[in-house]
Design a protein around this motif. Sequence first.
Motif, PDB file in Angstrom:
ATOM      1  N   UNK A 250       0.834  -1.205   0.000  1.00  0.00           N
ATOM      2  CA  UNK A 250       0.000   0.000   0.000  1.00  0.00           C
ATOM      3  C   UNK A 250       0.866   1.251   0.000  1.00  0.00           C
ATOM      4  N   UNK A 251       1.895   1.230   0.851  1.00  0.00           N
ATOM      5  CA  UNK A 251       2.774   2.384   0.930  1.00  0.00           C
ATOM      6  C   UNK A 251       3.484   2.666  -0.374  1.00  0.00           C
ATOM      7  N   UNK A 252       3.920   1.616  -1.045  1.00  0.00           N
ATOM      8  CA  UNK A 252       4.615   1.795  -2.317  1.00  0.00           C
ATOM      9  C   UNK A 252       3.688   2.408  -3.356  1.00  0.00           C
ATOM     10  N   UNK A 253       2.477   1.856  -3.486  1.00  0.00           N
ATOM     11  CA  UNK A 253       1.525   2.382  -4.468  1.00  0.00           C
ATOM     12  C   UNK A 253       1.115   3.807  -4.143  1.00  0.00           C
ATOM     13  N   UNK A 254       0.978   4.097  -2.878  1.00  0.00           N
ATOM     14  CA  UNK A 254       0.657   5.465  -2.454  1.00  0.00           C
ATOM     15  C   UNK A 254       1.739   6.435  -2.914  1.00  0.00           C
TER      16      UNK A 254
END
Length: 425
Positions: A250-254
């Motif tokens: 999630x953090x990467x895509x964010x």
Amino acid sequence: MKSILRFLSALALIVIWSCEKETISEENIHSEKNRVSNHRNGNSTGGNELIILYPEGTTNFEKQQKRIEYGVTEYKQCKCADENLELWIFDESNTNNINIEEKKETAKVDEEIEGTDLNPVISIPHDQLAFNFNSFGVLDDAVTKVVALNQSITIAVLDTGINYHYDGFSNSFLYNASEDACIDNNSEELFGWNFVENNNDPFDNHLSMHGTVVSHIITSNLDSNNVPYQLLPVKIANENGNINYFDALCGFQYATKKRNIKIINMSFGWYNQDYEILNKFIDTVEDDILVVCSAGNEHQNNDHEPHFPSSFESENVLSIAGLSGSFNTATGPSSPGAIGLSDFSNFGNISVDVAAISENIPFVYNNETYYYNGTSFSAAYASFYSAYHYQNGMSAQTLKNQVIASSIYIPSLFKIKHSAFLYVD
């Protein structure tokens, strides 16, 4: 230049911190208690969680039908990151009847699912005997350090968050989310996101402030070299340094969706298991974002036992080893044979690109100086170095090539691909 399926008990630890007096060192414990081989190789069949990536365009109705088909009890989404990424949670009371590996294999051949992974825990532990930096953040104070306008280059740090009260940070350096703010869980994004608690406060409550130290290395060097930037703190690790793989995704895509994002720093990792969804996500931004990764701290050959994400073969991954010794551009190494890999650093002629400083890195807090060791901090220096060399319009591959080309070759670094290190004065 101046300067989240937790397996049984855990997946193999990636970064283990230990302390000696005021020295904080990323070392790895090689005991059976801490390194169970089947966990390390990603073969555990325990747990009740599965990560799912839907194909682009999948409707909410279709997603709900798929959850019913698989018997999902609960699910978690990444509303501020990727609407097609979900964590499926199965009824814990029936965990003994759940074969999560079978569910994963079924999902892998399901034409209505694009990707699936288990959900291991990745750890950035600390030595609680050392000291306790744990404190509380006041979000209103952080807002005063948000840049007025995002410009030039944005660097995302996926880590334990950031202690924005730390006086070593400049007055304005945090990402301004006013134009692309996410609203979720009754929180409106201001300058970053906390995927651990799903709110807008990515404060670093890790006892050793891992993310804060990584961020400070990047920002202090950029400030010293007058490089304009803004930092995007992405909290994916909790106070104990544990990262749910799902939160990392999630953090990467964010981060990839933010303005001017050119570099993502990932100072963590795991061994052997090539989880497909993160690999896919990194490949998706291959042209646009350089992903700087720490090579690991077990003094092992990553060519033989891969360490991810640093061992992903994506063209936009820059893998950084730890450097020991000092160097002067005028006189060369401080003494014959002084430059080499740190004793703890992983290496690899195929999988590790270059080295950067990793030992006795000073961090001043409350008028005391602490010294950090580990490839987490080598990666931070490499992120600064990459931002320093970035020019408007550069592709991630061009930037990576420029960083490597400007590194200093030295024969003693023969165990890594380019036998070179990034010089930071």
